[in-house]
Design an enzyme around this catalytic site. Structure first.
Site, PDB file in Angstrom:
ATOM      1  CG  ASP A 107      -0.356  -0.425   2.497  1.00 21.80           C
ATOM      2  OD1 ASP A 107       0.879  -0.306   2.627  1.00 21.80           O
ATOM      3  OD2 ASP A 107      -1.096  -0.862   3.390  1.00 21.80           O
ATOM      4  CG  ASN A 122      -9.229  -0.880  10.918  1.00 22.83           C
ATOM      5  OD1 ASN A 122      -8.286  -1.621  10.655  1.00 22.83           O
ATOM      6  ND2 ASN A 122      -9.597   0.110  10.140  1.00 22.83           N
ATOM      7  CG  HIS A 136      -6.269  -2.036   8.063  1.00 22.43           C
ATOM      8  ND1 HIS A 136      -6.100  -0.668   8.124  1.00 22.43           N
ATOM      9  CD2 HIS A 136      -5.101  -2.559   8.530  1.00 22.43           C
ATOM     10  CE1 HIS A 136      -4.897  -0.389   8.590  1.00 22.43           C
ATOM     11  NE2 HIS A 136      -4.277  -1.519   8.848  1.00 22.43           N
ATOM     12  CD  GLU A 195      -8.636   1.535   6.649  1.00 22.75           C
ATOM     13  OE1 GLU A 195      -8.478   0.492   7.312  1.00 22.75           O
ATOM     14  OE2 GLU A 195      -8.153   2.629   6.975  1.00 22.75           O
TER      15      GLU A 195
HETATM   16  P1  PGA Z   1       1.456  -2.455  12.811  1.00 20.13           P
HETATM   17  O1  PGA Z   1       0.465  -2.143  11.609  1.00 20.13           O
HETATM   18  O2  PGA Z   1       2.282  -3.617  12.396  1.00 20.13           O
HETATM   19  O3  PGA Z   1       2.292  -1.197  12.939  1.00 20.13           O
HETATM   20  O4  PGA Z   1       0.613  -2.733  14.008  1.00 20.13           O
HETATM   21  C1  PGA Z   1      -0.364  -3.132  11.095  1.00 20.13           C
HETATM   22  C2  PGA Z   1      -1.389  -2.548  10.153  1.00 20.13           C
HETATM   23  O5  PGA Z   1      -1.982  -1.497  10.475  1.00 20.13           O
HETATM   24  O6  PGA Z   1      -1.632  -3.131   9.098  1.00 20.13           O
END
Ligand code: PGA
Length: 247
Positions: free
Chosen positions: A70, A138, A140, A145
């Site tokens: 992304d 959340n 995702h 999302e």
């Molecule tokens: P993180 O992010 O590894 O920093 O917890 C994961 C994400 O939001 O996909």
């Protein structure tokens, strides 16, 4: 029917080693693998471990092709917040991936068209062999999302308030998080031959259980992993805990 295995490890250090073993196994079986690589904090130890193995001569993935998962939209290529920059510093450079083996997401022009062409090209080349993914608080995957359709293509998205708040930790304040992004879609991710989801920390406890035990639902994008072909959920104990012990 999917095949999902859950591997619970003691701590982030063990997560890094077990994750690196899995990536190394993939590369040993198929040196020219096509691998999706996320940013975020959780996989950083795994990347460092792969880098250490490379330095020691025990690992080489320079023949693999690496795909960006992304990217934010609306910021310039030199901006400190680009996810490509993060991926370059944490993964591409330490692992010596040549530029010719790096595939970036489209970020300009007619994005809808460019993303459709991107998905067509990836699918035409056999899709992704391995998608390494982090888990958003959340639910995702990438910036898919909630709510998201399981067939959602690679596309432009608007970040949820929750993602903006959690990504604000990366850049100092939530105001610094660009509100729009492009993400590999749910559909092409779920079609990957193999998926490695890395999960760490108490903040992910509730969502990892919703993802693997809850109903499969657009409200929890990661719950679609229950139906994907070959998924390893690699979680440390602080994220997983024993549900009874946690009660
Ligand atoms: P993180 O992010 O590894 O920093 O917890 C994961 C994400 O939001 O996909």
């Amino acid at each position: 029917m999917g095949r999902l295995s859950i591997v619970v490890v003691t701590d982030p250090e063990e997560l890094a080693c077990v994750g690196a073993d899995l990536v190394a196994e993939e590369i040993a079986a198929n040196p020219t693998s096509r691998i999706v690589v996320p940013t975020g904090r959780t996989p950083l130890g795994l990347y460092r471990e792969l880098g250490r193995r490379r330095e020691g001569g025990a690992f080489d993935m320079s023949e693999a092709t690496v795909f960006q998962l992304d990217e934010y939209l609306g910021i310039g290529p030199e901006d400190r917040r680009t996810l490509f920059g993060w991926m370059d510093r944490s993964f591409l450079s330490p692992l010596g991936i040549p530029d010719a083996h790096v595939v970036r997401l489209p970020t300009g022009g007619d994005l809808e068209r460019a993303c459709a062409a991107y998905d067509r090209e990836v699918a035409g080349n056999g899709g992704y062999d391995l998608a390494i993914l982090g888990l958003g608080a959340n639910g995702h995957l990438g910036f898919n999302e909630p709510p998201v359709d399981r067939a959602a293509p690679t596309r432009e998205v608007v970040l949820s308030a929750e993602s903006i708040a959690s990504n604000g930790n990366y850049w100092g304040v939530a105001d610094d998080v660009p509100p729009r992004a492009v993400t590999i879609g749910m559909g092409p991710l779920l079609a990957a031959r193999r998926i490695l989801l890395v999960v760490s920390g108490t903040g992910k406890h509730a969502i990892v259980h919703r993802a693997v035990h809850g109903p499969v639902s657009p409200a929890v994008p990661a719950s679609y992993l229950q139906d994907a072909d070959d998924v390893t959920v690699l979680t440390d104990r602080s994220a997983w805990r024993d549900p009874e012990a946690a009660a």
